[in-house]
Structure formats: C-alpha cells, structure tokens
Write a protein that holds these residues in place. Structure first.
Motif, PDB file in Angstrom:
ATOM      1  N   UNK A   1       0.821  -1.207   0.000  1.00 25.54           N
ATOM      2  CA  UNK A   1       0.000   0.000   0.000  1.00 25.54           C
ATOM      3  C   UNK A   1       0.856   1.259   0.000  1.00 25.54           C
ATOM      4  N   UNK A   2       1.889   1.279   0.828  1.00 28.00           N
ATOM      5  CA  UNK A   2       2.719   2.479   0.936  1.00 28.00           C
ATOM      6  C   UNK A   2       3.560   2.704  -0.319  1.00 28.00           C
ATOM      7  N   UNK A   3       4.084   1.617  -0.902  1.00 25.30           N
ATOM      8  CA  UNK A   3       5.000   1.772  -2.026  1.00 25.30           C
ATOM      9  C   UNK A   3       4.313   1.822  -3.390  1.00 25.30           C
TER      10      UNK A   3
ATOM     11  N   UNK B   1     -10.909  -1.586   2.449  1.00 22.99           N
ATOM     12  CA  UNK B   1     -11.519  -2.574   1.556  1.00 22.99           C
ATOM     13  C   UNK B   1     -10.881  -3.947   1.767  1.00 22.99           C
ATOM     14  N   UNK B   2      -9.561  -3.979   1.935  1.00 22.74           N
ATOM     15  CA  UNK B   2      -8.852  -5.230   2.182  1.00 22.74           C
ATOM     16  C   UNK B   2      -9.317  -5.838   3.505  1.00 22.74           C
TER      17      UNK B   2
ATOM     18  N   UNK C   1      -5.330   7.105  -1.568  1.00 25.04           N
ATOM     19  CA  UNK C   1      -6.063   5.846  -1.721  1.00 25.04           C
ATOM     20  C   UNK C   1      -5.689   4.802  -0.682  1.00 25.04           C
ATOM     21  N   UNK C   2      -4.633   5.004   0.063  1.00 22.67           N
ATOM     22  CA  UNK C   2      -4.130   3.981   0.985  1.00 22.67           C
ATOM     23  C   UNK C   2      -5.163   3.577   2.028  1.00 22.67           C
ATOM     24  N   UNK C   3      -5.803   4.528   2.656  1.00 26.29           N
ATOM     25  CA  UNK C   3      -6.778   4.225   3.710  1.00 26.29           C
ATOM     26  C   UNK C   3      -7.971   3.480   3.127  1.00 26.29           C
TER      27      UNK C   3
END
Length: 73
Positions: free
Chosen positions: A45-47, A60-61, A53-55
C-alpha cells in the motif's frame, strides 16, 4: 479472498502456494506468518498506492478479509 477477480485462479493459486512454501520452509507459526503478511500488505500500500487511496484500500482489504473469515466453511 476475493470472489470476483480479474486474475485467473491458476495464477492466484500458484503465487499462494509459493508463499505457503516459504512460510513452511521457515516453520513460521501463525502469529509470525500473519505479521509477515500484514507487513507485506502495508508495504504494498505504501509503495504502490497514492496516499489518498491507501486508507480506502486498506479498509476494503480489511472488509474483504473479515467477510472471507465469516463465510469460510
């Protein structure tokens, strides 16, 4: 985890089986395996995803994971 995917089952199964082999090779107990997999998700997520969109993707995950555990037989 996902019921609908743009990826073929064979591709997903191949990668999953290879990851299982690595965890078994290291005789990783469940807690260590989950820690490593969680760190992998965080790293992806970070890279690979924009900050905005990360949060949303992490949520969702998390929702998909909870749903798959609830519906597992």
């Amino acid at each position: 985890m996902a019921s609908n995917s743009k990826y073929q089952d064979k591709q997903v199964d191949t990668i999953l089986n290879e990851m299982i082999v690595v965890l078994e090779k290291h005789q990783a107990p469940v807690d260590l395996s989950l820690m490593v997999l969680g760190n992998m998700v965080t790293n992806l997520l970070i890279s690979s995803v924009g900050k905005n969109q990360q949060i949303a993707l992490a949520q969702a995950f998390s929702d998909a994971l909870m749903n798959s555990v609830k519906t597992a037989k």
